[in-house]
Scaffold this active site. Structure first.
Site, PDB file in Angstrom:
ATOM      1  N   CYS A 288       5.727  -7.041   5.930  1.00 38.88           N
ATOM      2  CA  CYS A 288       4.515  -7.389   6.678  1.00 38.88           C
ATOM      3  C   CYS A 288       4.755  -8.545   7.661  1.00 38.88           C
ATOM      4  CB  CYS A 288       3.407  -7.770   5.698  1.00 38.88           C
ATOM      5  SG  CYS A 288       1.776  -7.871   6.463  1.00 38.88           S
TER       6      CYS A 288
ATOM      7  N   CYS B 133       0.799  -1.219   0.000  1.00 39.82           N
ATOM      8  CA  CYS B 133       0.000   0.000   0.000  1.00 39.82           C
ATOM      9  C   CYS B 133       0.832   1.269   0.000  1.00 39.82           C
ATOM     10  CB  CYS B 133      -0.924  -0.004   1.205  1.00 39.82           C
ATOM     11  SG  CYS B 133      -1.736  -1.572   1.432  1.00 39.82           S
TER      12      CYS B 133
HETATM   13 FE1  SF4 Z   1       0.898  -3.270   5.116  1.00 43.31          FE
HETATM   14 FE2  SF4 Z   1       1.102  -5.577   6.478  1.00 43.31          FE
HETATM   15 FE3  SF4 Z   1       1.648  -3.247   7.675  1.00 43.31          FE
HETATM   16 FE4  SF4 Z   1      -0.831  -3.868   7.031  1.00 43.31          FE
HETATM   17  S1  SF4 Z   1       0.461  -4.937   8.503  1.00 43.31           S
HETATM   18  S2  SF4 Z   1       0.154  -1.875   6.713  1.00 43.31           S
HETATM   19  S3  SF4 Z   1      -0.544  -5.009   5.092  1.00 43.31           S
HETATM   20  S4  SF4 Z   1       2.761  -4.186   5.980  1.00 43.31           S
END
Ligand code: SF4
Length: 160
Positions: A118, A101
């Protein structure tokens, strides 16, 4: 279509917080609009289809991490599916589930730093997922599920 996107998306597009590798995520979920929740994600489009194996790896990771962190998938599973595919796309292309994102000048350098791999640091430290993949129960957009099937991912993302 633009009207279904979170209003903050335009802001982030202008500020460079936007990835060209990402698909449109509807910002209207259950009649609520993204403008009210301060979302910052909103466009996640895989330019190349990630491998089925990577999608499955990221699907399982997402289910496990949701359970472990006490968070829930979005009431609109289309959001969940698109983010999982974005993570799988990065796993294929740069070898790590870099957050789908955001915009990066160098994805390779970003992977090395680890901040946006992530689950990213904001998620690990404060349960803040701007992709809306992992939502705390009090979030207006949180659903009640911590599971998503491969079929759901296929179905919901085939429209993009
Ligand atoms: Fe992006 Fe994963 Fe962080 Fe959510 S948890 S903002 S999907 S990196």
């Amino acid at each position: 279509m633009a009207s279904s996107l979170c209003t903050t998306a335009a802001t982030h597009r202008g500020s460079g917080l936007w990835s060209s590798s990402l698909a449109s995520i509807p910002a209207t979920v259950g009649g609520r609009t993204g403008a009210s929740h301060g979302c910052s994600l909103l466009v996640v489009r895989a330019t190349v289809e990630p491998s089925e194996k990577s999608v499955e790896v990221m699907r399982k990771f997402s289910e496990q991490y949701a359970r472990r962190s006490g968070t829930y998938f979005c009431a609109d599973k289309g959001v969940t599916a698109v983010v999982i595919k974005g993570l799988a796309d990065h796993k294929n292309s740069v070898g790590a589930p870099l957050c789908p994102c955001r915009h990066y000048d160098s994805k390779e350098a970003e992977v090395g730093q680890g901040f946006w791999n992530c689950p990213c640091v904001p998620m690990r430290e404060r349960k803040e997922c701007h992709c809306m993949l992992f939502l705390t129960p009090e979030n207006d957009f949180a659903g009640t599920e911590q599971t998503i099937s491969l079929e759901e991912i296929r179905e919901t993302t085939s429209k993009f």
